[in-house]
Design an enzyme around this catalytic site. Structure first.
Site, PDB file in Angstrom:
ATOM      1  N   GLU A   1       0.830  -1.221   0.000  1.00 12.30           N
ATOM      2  CA  GLU A   1       0.000   0.000   0.000  1.00 12.30           C
ATOM      3  C   GLU A   1       0.856   1.259   0.000  1.00 12.30           C
ATOM      4  OE1 GLU A   1      -2.979  -0.305  -0.654  1.00 12.30           O
ATOM      5  OE2 GLU A   1      -3.736  -2.181   0.178  1.00 12.30           O
TER       6      GLU A   1
ATOM      7  N   ARG B   1       0.351   3.687  -3.166  1.00 13.79           N
ATOM      8  CA  ARG B   1      -0.386   4.930  -2.867  1.00 13.79           C
ATOM      9  C   ARG B   1       0.559   6.099  -2.626  1.00 13.79           C
ATOM     10  NH1 ARG B   1      -5.925   2.921   0.099  1.00 13.79           N
ATOM     11  NH2 ARG B   1      -5.722   0.770  -0.549  1.00 13.79           N
TER      12      ARG B   1
ATOM     13  N   ASP C   1      -4.364  -9.780  -8.840  1.00 17.36           N
ATOM     14  CA  ASP C   1      -4.658  -8.856  -9.942  1.00 17.36           C
ATOM     15  C   ASP C   1      -3.467  -8.093 -10.523  1.00 17.36           C
ATOM     16  OD1 ASP C   1      -4.501  -7.529  -7.500  1.00 17.36           O
ATOM     17  OD2 ASP C   1      -6.433  -6.501  -7.666  1.00 17.36           O
TER      18      ASP C   1
ATOM     19  N   GLU D   1     -12.353  -0.321 -10.324  1.00 19.00           N
ATOM     20  CA  GLU D   1     -11.951  -1.157 -11.470  1.00 19.00           C
ATOM     21  C   GLU D   1     -12.894  -1.078 -12.671  1.00 19.00           C
ATOM     22  OE1 GLU D   1     -11.612  -1.985  -8.341  1.00 19.00           O
ATOM     23  OE2 GLU D   1      -9.436  -2.199  -8.189  1.00 19.00           O
TER      24      GLU D   1
ATOM     25  N   THR E   1      -0.990   0.945 -10.323  1.00 13.76           N
ATOM     26  CA  THR E   1      -2.233   0.264  -9.987  1.00 13.76           C
ATOM     27  C   THR E   1      -3.160   1.117  -9.117  1.00 13.76           C
ATOM     28  OG1 THR E   1      -3.153  -1.867  -9.278  1.00 13.76           O
ATOM     29  CG2 THR E   1      -1.403  -0.929  -7.923  1.00 13.76           C
TER      30      THR E   1
END
Ligand code: DMJ
Length: 575
Positions: free
Chosen positions: A163, A167, A291, A467, A554
């Site tokens: 994360e 991020r 993913d 998504e 992502t």
């Protein structure tokens, strides 16, 4: 002196001064007392780095891009502005109640931090580039001031490597890319330096969590998910490019080498890895924990201008596996979906799998990704960009045509999951099979466990995820088909109607099939960085962000496509 000579000397002086200013752009260190250059580059490491790490001085901002052909996808101003207003509504509530906190709880009006050692800017940094793209100057300036005065990574506490990378590091890097403001580069280098301690020198894999102050790392159970291992390469490689520090590159690419070695014959990757770099017996899926492995195979190939074929080979192999084992259709409406595979047996599990008709909202990223891959990486003539929409026979190779068709059909399937009472898509759906065929008037999928008790199952919630919006955006840009703007508007309207709170902010809906809705007290940071960004970009003029020049990490942070300046990739051999 003759007049001409004087004019020539004056011109020379002006030119010299411009060059000097360009290469010595002023940068003032953040006034935050916790933060100094020594934190980001400690003395003891400077000497060492000079020998092993730095290949050249950090890069300067690149010159402006050449003029582009006039765009053909102009903005839908009214809808674009409605998305901007939604962003302002979400951000201003956060700013009012929780400015600087990692996460926001809009019902109880407070913020909370992750990692135990204090906030590291999850929400603020995640939102910076959306503000820049939307042209929200005042909000952006206040957020930048927070970064300058308050952001520090000198935090005692364990932070998720995954994360924090996607991020915070991703957010700093894209803010740097969009502004060339060295404040972001220096924070990114500081953070990257601390995260380097996550990489195990023996296995090459990153740990799941890192203590940012003590630079120690840990993984519960010793292993990591495939997503945790392989969703840092875009960020670390761009960081290496802008800082000149080759260590960032080497750590990231070594992981790919390890994963390539562990690969299964079907090209797919189970979601869990052991600490020694082998795969653990676990599910194969394009949803949680799996993913972004597939996403970053393609995007690493795109990131470096298609100069590293090893990633295309890994990606193409994986997409062959996806088509062979995971792409299924429902028997009634023939909706395309991406199944999961459960391992059978214990010792021979790698070769025997049972498909499950289950799909998480997360897997819907693959629809747009397949379309992007088809039009960037499966061209018959790679020197010519694909048309919008692509001319399948003339422009795409066989893999490209297959991926394009699957991507479009899969997006239709994902859009079908918006057919709920709220118009929001659930977190997880189970598709009907020949045995559980839909009856007249029923959907071709259901939410497992729904309606069984007063507590809705986890699968029934919508947590502001991006998504479907992400794939809609890519489909719109790559086809120019207005129907995708229609889908985006329907989704946005459902969010406005059911997730927006009267006192400010947006929240997770607990059951997408129940009206009036009940909320959970959380506004996810990816709502600001991803969902609203992709919706905004769908309605904005295409010049706001040129898809041929950036690759999104992502978390939807746009990073530039570049050819590595001096760093020579070492992972080049597909095995
Ligand atoms: C985001 O943090 C990223 O997109 C990640 O890859 C998956 N999950 C969320 C959004 O759903």
């Amino acid at each position: 002196m003759r007049r001409r000579t004087i004019q020539y000397l004056v011109l020379l002086a002006v030119f010299g001064l411009s060059i000097h200013l360009y290469f010595n752009q002023s940068f003032s260190l953040p006034s935050n007392p916790d933060w100094s250059l020594d934190d980001y580059w400690p003395d003891k490491e400077r000497g060492q780095a000079a020998h092993e790490d730095v290949v050249r001085p950090p890069t300067r901002p690149p010159p402006p891009p050449p003029p582009k052909a006039p765009n053909s996808l102009p903005a839908d101003v009214e809808k674009r502005d409605a998305v901007v207003a939604a962003f302002k509504y979400a951000w201003s509530a956060y700013e009012r109640d929780a400015m600087g906190a990692d996460e926001y709880h809009p019902i109880s009006h407070h913020g909370s931090n992750l990692g135990g050692g204090g906030g590291i800017g999850y929400t603020v940094v995640d939102a910076l580039d959306t503000m820049l793209l939307m042209g929200l100057d005042e909000e952006y300036q206040r957020a930048r001031t927070w970064v300058e005065e308050k952001l520090t990574f000198d935090r005692q506490g364990y932070y998720s490597m995954f994360e924090t990378t996607i991020r915070v590091l991703g957010g700093l890097l894209s803010a740097y890319h969009l502004t060339h403001d060295d404040l972001y580069k220096h924070h990114a280098a500081d953070l990257g330096d601390r995260l380097l301690s996550a990489f195990d020198p023996d296995s090459g894999l990153p740990a799941a969590s890192v203590n940012l102050a003590s630079k120690t790392a840990t993984s519960v159970g010793g292993g990591v998910s495939i997503s945790e291992a392989t969703t840092l390469q875009l960020e670390f490689r761009y960081l290496a490019e802008i800082t000149g520090r080759v260590a960032f590159w080497r750590k990231a690419e070594r992981v790919m080498q390890v994963v390539n070695k562990a690969r299964l014959p079907n090209g797919l990757a189970p979601i869990n890895m052991n600490g020694d770099g082998t795969f653990a017996r676990s599910t194969i899926r394009l949803g949680s924990n799996g993913d972004s492995y597939y996403e970053y195979l393609l995007k690493q190939y795109i990131q470096t201008n298609r100069t590293e074929p090893v990633y295309l080979q890994m990606y193409a192999d994986a997409m062959d596996g996806v088509h062979e084992h995971l792409v299924l259709k429902t028997p009634t409406k023939e909706l395309t979906y991406i199944a999961e595979l459960l391992p059978l047996g214990t010792t021979d599990w790698k070769s025997s799998w049972a498909p499950q008709p289950k799909q998480e909202h997360l897997a819907c990223f693959l629809a747009g990704s397949l379309m992007l891959g088809a039009t960037t990486s499966h061209l018959l003539d790679p020197s010519k960009p694909a048309s919008v929409p692509p001319r399948l026979q003339e422009e795409l190779n066989a893999d490209g045509r297959r991926d394009w068709e699957t991507g479009k059909a899969f997006l239709d399937g994902c859009v079908d999951t918006l057919k709920t009472e709220t118009g929001l898509s659930p977190e997880g759906v189970t598709f009907r099979t020949l045995e559980t065929k839909a009856k007249e008037g029923e959907r071709d999928w259901y939410i497992k466990g729904a309606g069984k008790s007063s507590n809705p199952p986890y699968d029934a919630r919508y947590m502001l995820r991006p998504e479907i919006a992400e794939s809609i955006f890519l489909a719109y840009r790559l086809t120019g088909d207005a129907k995708y703007r229609g889908h985006a508007w329907d989704l946005f309207s459902a969010i406005e109607k059911h997730c927006k709170l009267p006192e400010g902010g947006y929240a997770t809906v607990l059951d997408v099939d129940k009206v009036p809705v009940k909320h959970l007290d959380k506004q996810e940071t990816f709502f600001l960085s991803e969902t609203l960004k992709y919706l905004f970009l769908t309605f904005a003029d295409e010049d706001v962000l040129d898809l041929s020049r950036v690759v999104f990490n992502t978390e939807a942070h746009p990073l530039p496509i570049f050819t590595p300046t001096d760093i020579k990739p070492l992972f080049t051999k597909y095995s």
